[in-house]
Design a protein around this motif. Structure first.
Motif, mmCIF file in Angstrom:
data_model
loop_
_atom_site.group_PDB
_atom_site.id
_atom_site.type_symbol
_atom_site.label_atom_id
_atom_site.label_comp_id
_atom_site.label_asym_id
_atom_site.label_seq_id
_atom_site.Cartn_x
_atom_site.Cartn_y
_atom_site.Cartn_z
ATOM 1 N N VAL A 67 -6.481 9.544 -10.408
ATOM 2 C CA VAL A 67 -7.272 8.320 -10.277
ATOM 3 C C VAL A 67 -8.724 8.597 -10.652
ATOM 4 C CG1 VAL A 67 -8.199 6.659 -8.612
ATOM 5 C CG2 VAL A 67 -5.764 7.232 -8.575
ATOM 6 N N THR A 68 -9.262 9.684 -10.180
ATOM 7 C CA THR A 68 -10.643 10.046 -10.491
ATOM 8 C C THR A 68 -10.836 10.268 -11.978
ATOM 9 O OG1 THR A 68 -10.907 11.069 -8.311
ATOM 10 C CG2 THR A 68 -12.499 11.704 -10.013
ATOM 11 N N LEU A 69 -9.916 10.972 -12.612
ATOM 12 C CA LEU A 69 -10.005 11.224 -14.050
ATOM 13 C C LEU A 69 -9.916 9.931 -14.851
ATOM 14 C CD1 LEU A 69 -7.851 14.471 -14.357
ATOM 15 C CD2 LEU A 69 -10.340 14.263 -14.603
ATOM 16 N N MET A 103 -2.910 14.671 -3.319
ATOM 17 C CA MET A 103 -4.087 15.288 -3.879
ATOM 18 C C MET A 103 -4.082 15.146 -5.409
ATOM 19 S SD MET A 103 -5.418 18.991 -2.908
ATOM 20 C CE MET A 103 -6.598 19.857 -3.815
ATOM 21 N N LEU A 104 -2.921 15.330 -6.011
ATOM 22 C CA LEU A 104 -2.816 15.159 -7.457
ATOM 23 C C LEU A 104 -3.036 13.706 -7.865
ATOM 24 C CD1 LEU A 104 0.153 17.525 -8.391
ATOM 25 C CD2 LEU A 104 -2.271 17.828 -8.908
#
Length: 83
Positions: A7-9, A1-2
């Motif tokens: 990756v999204t950030l 999840m982290l």
């Protein structure tokens, strides 16, 4: 999840600070000419006219559908690069 959050950030940061600009048909043509070391004279043989080839390369004229098809065949790429 982290990892997914990281990756999204990173993706959001890159999209904001380092966007990938879409190329124009003219810029795509010039890039392909540079990559293949193609002269305007050689391009004139594909298009049919040196004057028109010069106008297209200089950005003074847009690429017609027929010219886009001929260029796509010549450079072995998709026609959509020139439309």
């Amino acid at each position: 999840m982290l990892l997914q959050l990281l990756v999204t950030l990173i993706e959001q940061f890159e999209e904001t600070h380092y966007p990938i600009l879409q190329g124009t048909p003219n810029s795509m043509l010039v890039h392909l000419m540079d990559a293949r070391d193609t002269t305007t004279e050689a391009l004139a043989e594909v298009i049919g006219s040196l004057e028109v080839a010069l106008q297209i390369v200089n950005g003074d004229r847009t690429i017609s559908k027929t010219q886009a098809e001929a260029l796509a065949n010549y450079f072995n790429v998709d026609t959509s690069l020139f439309t």
